[in-house]
Design an enzyme around this catalytic site. Structure first.
Site, PDB file in Angstrom:
ATOM      1  N   GLU A 107      57.420  27.889 -16.871  1.00 14.00           N
ATOM      2  CA  GLU A 107      55.980  28.166 -16.879  1.00 14.00           C
ATOM      3  C   GLU A 107      55.331  27.585 -18.131  1.00 14.00           C
ATOM      4  O   GLU A 107      54.178  27.167 -18.115  1.00 14.00           O
ATOM      5  CB  GLU A 107      55.725  29.674 -16.825  1.00 14.00           C
ATOM      6  N   HIS A 125      54.631  43.121  -9.716  1.00 15.85           N
ATOM      7  CA  HIS A 125      55.998  42.786 -10.135  1.00 15.85           C
ATOM      8  C   HIS A 125      56.931  43.991 -10.196  1.00 15.85           C
ATOM      9  O   HIS A 125      58.138  43.814 -10.250  1.00 15.85           O
ATOM     10  CB  HIS A 125      55.948  42.083 -11.493  1.00 15.85           C
ATOM     11  N   HIS A 169      55.799  21.532 -13.678  1.00 13.23           N
ATOM     12  CA  HIS A 169      56.997  21.988 -12.974  1.00 13.23           C
ATOM     13  C   HIS A 169      57.702  20.803 -12.320  1.00 13.23           C
ATOM     14  O   HIS A 169      58.915  20.650 -12.407  1.00 13.23           O
ATOM     15  CB  HIS A 169      56.627  22.992 -11.881  1.00 13.23           C
ATOM     16  N   HIS A 199      49.146  21.827 -14.854  1.00 13.88           N
ATOM     17  CA  HIS A 199      50.183  22.853 -14.964  1.00 13.88           C
ATOM     18  C   HIS A 199      51.252  22.676 -13.885  1.00 13.88           C
ATOM     19  O   HIS A 199      52.455  22.636 -14.172  1.00 13.88           O
ATOM     20  CB  HIS A 199      49.552  24.249 -14.857  1.00 13.88           C
ATOM     21  N   GLU A 200      50.843  22.569 -12.625  1.00 18.68           N
ATOM     22  CA  GLU A 200      51.814  22.480 -11.521  1.00 18.68           C
ATOM     23  C   GLU A 200      52.669  21.219 -11.654  1.00 18.68           C
ATOM     24  O   GLU A 200      53.875  21.235 -11.399  1.00 18.68           O
ATOM     25  CB  GLU A 200      51.108  22.497 -10.157  1.00 18.68           C
ATOM     26  N   HIS A 217      47.584  29.854  -2.820  1.00 15.03           N
ATOM     27  CA  HIS A 217      47.963  30.073  -4.213  1.00 15.03           C
ATOM     28  C   HIS A 217      48.747  28.849  -4.725  1.00 15.03           C
ATOM     29  O   HIS A 217      49.729  28.447  -4.120  1.00 15.03           O
ATOM     30  CB  HIS A 217      48.808  31.334  -4.312  1.00 15.03           C
ATOM     31  N   ALA A 218      48.297  28.249  -5.813  1.00 17.65           N
ATOM     32  CA  ALA A 218      48.883  26.985  -6.276  1.00 17.65           C
ATOM     33  C   ALA A 218      50.370  27.144  -6.599  1.00 17.65           C
ATOM     34  O   ALA A 218      50.770  28.125  -7.221  1.00 17.65           O
ATOM     35  CB  ALA A 218      48.135  26.501  -7.510  1.00 17.65           C
ATOM     36  N   TYR A 232      56.995  35.795 -18.670  1.00 15.45           N
ATOM     37  CA  TYR A 232      55.583  35.416 -18.872  1.00 15.45           C
ATOM     38  C   TYR A 232      55.183  35.580 -20.335  1.00 15.45           C
ATOM     39  O   TYR A 232      54.403  34.801 -20.862  1.00 15.45           O
ATOM     40  CB  TYR A 232      54.668  36.243 -17.964  1.00 15.45           C
TER      41      TYR A 232
HETATM   42 ZN   LIG Z   1      53.586  27.751 -12.848  1.00 17.57          ZN
END
Ligand SMILES: [Zn+2]
Length: 593
Positions: free
Chosen positions: A392, A492, A368, A364-365, A334-335, A502
């Site tokens: 995010e 969650h 971060h 996206h990553e 999972h990324a 989110y």
């Molecule tokens: Zn993320």
């Protein structure tokens, strides 16, 4: 120095009242300890996810426990300085210590122990959750991946209903534990001075908890009309496909939207795709045809950020990241993005395939990682995003800049398609992002009511479905009484991870994208704007990122967008062409349920 343990804190509070000097000493210690424990936790977590064994799992669990215990201890001890006059940045650190907790354990050791055991049971009940259509044949049981796959293929209503009901069999056994968890976690929250756990969660947004709730309502009202249109259009198409299983003007059955929780409708694209909306290119095919190596895909992502003026990633990023699935062992694929030493040792962990999805995920990553590097010089307690929606949102903001024009500039595409072809791309994005919004909002609406006691255990399931109807306009495929515990079938909830972040991230990414596009001087429709190569946009982005959480989030937002208010109208702007098209399709149709 008397700041190490809760016992120690009790001794000192019985003597002289704490001074500003004590507060400073305490915070220095907290910054040092948080850094040490955080690094140990990140190192152990990295090794565990890259080399999954019983031993690495135990080591990682131990490191997490140490960090969490310290966090809980510091939160409690910070209340000692509630009335001490300290400089503003120290006051902010003390407040952050209290509001950053997700779970406050009660001081009573028996209760604290009971709560830890309940949390472990809930997590493992979800993690091990399986739907067993035939209990006499355990090898036919289906895990979350299997059920997700079944739900992703539209067509067979009965098969989808069985899978949906099947997955929801994992959660009724959680209900009793969840009820007790609510009691005990509320007790811990009250010991920290909060009315209940939900209030504690809402207290971390630099405004009174009730004002924050009102903010969410305001944002939802801005996007709700667009959601209603997407909902009505999907319902019309699903009605045509499934007949009377889908009412022509009521809520959509929750099992027919391509996802267990109806939170991402991407999988029904084939049913709702606008005609003549093929953009004329397929990025996955391009990447595959060129046999683009994973490393080159990451270099391309990095280049996006350096084109904005950010410094290149450090040498260690390239040495220590995981880019491809190893052949010799199991890893968590999972990324994810990591900040191992809280300074320079940033990494990503992904099993990259040459697909459009992974290409976007890399952008996206890395978002971060660039955020983490931007705030690395702040005190440790400030090294985080402005609020939990921001982290995010940054990666997704950059991913919104992966447009056809950008692909042309980086020579992956010869020519950008005409904007008349945008409906397909917009519909794809709407099915992923717009469909998520009501779900992103309602998970915590339910929990906040449960924590406050407004919803009692004998109404857990009813309240859940009331909210799903109110916000999402979906209904269960079969009656769901209180013998079920359907919220528990969403990760969650048993894992106790707050969810509002989110929703915020989905709102903020469009607001950031609109602001950065404007700064970059883009005059195209918003969905065609890319901030690639805009040093001006990079400067403004960095101004916000480098603030970390040292200031209230409205100031950080202001640094980038020039506004202190979250604003969902950027979503309306972005999807304007799709919205107009939906209006035409929905002539004479009922909107809403
Ligand atoms: Zn993320």
């Amino acid at each position: 120095m008397c700041v190490m343990t809760a016992g120690c804190a009790r001794t000192s509070s019985s003597s002289a009242p704490p001074t500003a000097g004590d507060a400073k000493t305490f915070l220095d210690h907290v910054n040092d300890t948080t850094l040490k424990l955080g690094i140990a936790q990140a190192q152990a977590g990295w090794v565990q996810q890259n080399f999954i064994t019983d031993d690495t799992e135990a080591i990682a669990a131990g490191a997490s426990q140490a960090a969490n215990d310290a966090g809980a201890r510091f939160a409690k001890e910070s209340t000692k300085y509630d009335k001490v006059d300290v400089p503003a940045d120290q006051r902010r650190m003390l407040t952050l210590l209290k509001t950053s907790l997700v779970l406050a354990t009660p001081a009573d050791p028996t209760e604290s122990d009971e709560l830890s055991k309940i949390m472990a049971r809930l997590e493992s009940a979800y993690g091990k959750g399986k739907w067993c259509p035939d209990p006499s044949k355990p090898d036919t049981c289906k895990n979350i991946d299997d059920v997700t796959h079944i739900m992703s293929v539209p067509g067979n209503e009965k098969a989808l209903r069985e899978a949906w009901e099947g997955w929801h069999t994992i959660s009724p056994p959680m209900k009793k534990d969840y009820q007790r968890f609510v009691e005990l976690s509320n007790k811990g929250a009250r010991e920290l001075g909060f009315a209940d756990t939900g209030t504690m969660w809402r207290s971390k947004y630099d405004m009174p908890p009730d004002a924050f709730t009102a903010e969410l309502d305001r944002l939802w009202d801005q996007v709700r009309p667009l959601y209603l249109k997407l909902h009505a259009y999907a319902r019309m198409k699903l009605h045509a496909k499934y007949g009377d299983s889908v009412p022509a003007d009521g809520p959509i059955p929750a099992h027919l939207l391509g996802n267990i929780w109806a939170q991402d409708w991407s999988n029904i694209y084939a049913l709702v795709s606008p005609p003549n909306a093929d953009p004329g290119f397929n990025l996955t095919d391009i990447l595959k045809k060129r046999k683009m190596p994973a490393l080159d895909m990451v270099r391309t992502g990095e280049h996006f950020y350096t084109s904005l003026g950010f410094a290149p990633l450090p040498k260690t990023f390239w040495e220590r990241s995981l880019f491809v699935r190893p052949k010799d062992r199991d890893v968590v694929c999972h990324a994810s993005a990591w900040d191992v030493d809280y300074v320079e040792d940033v990494r990503i962990k992904m099993c990259i395939e040459p697909t459009a999805e992974d290409f976007t995920t890399i952008h996206h990553e890395l978002g971060h990682n660039f955020y983490q590097r931007a705030y690395k010089d702040l005190p440790v307690l400030f090294r985080d995003s402005a609020n939990d929606g921001f982290h995010e949102a940054i990666g997704d903001t950059i991913a919104l800049s992966v447009t056809p024009e950008y692909l042309v500039k980086i020579k992956l595409l010869d020519k950008a398609p005409d904007t008349s072809r945008d409906l397909g791309l917009l519909m794809t994005r709407a099915l992923e992002k717009i469909s998520f919004l009501p779900f992103g909002l309602l998970v915590d609406q339910w929990r906040w009511k449960v924590f406050s006691g407004e919803v009692k255990p004998d109404q857990y399931n009813k309240a859940w479905w009331d909210l799903r109807l109110k916000y999402q306009g979906v209904a269960p495929p079969s009656p769901r009484g209180e013998e079920f515990f359907d919220p528990g079938a969403k990760y969650h909830v048993p894992d106790n991870t707050p969810y509002t972040r989110y929703f915020l991230a989905h709102i903020l990414q469009f607001q950031f994208h609109r602001a950065l596009s404007k700064i970059a001087g883009c005059t195209l429709p918003l969905n065609r704007c890319s901030t690639y190569e805009s040093q001006e946009a990079g400067k403004r982005l960095n101004a916000m990122l480098s603030m970390g959480q040292s200031r209230p989030w409205p100031e950080a937002l202001d640094a980038l967008t020039g506004s202190r208010q979250m604003d969902a109208t950027a979503i309306i702007d972005y999807f304007a062409p799709l919205s107009t098209w939906l209006d035409e399709q929905l002539k004479g149709q009922k909107v809403g349920w």
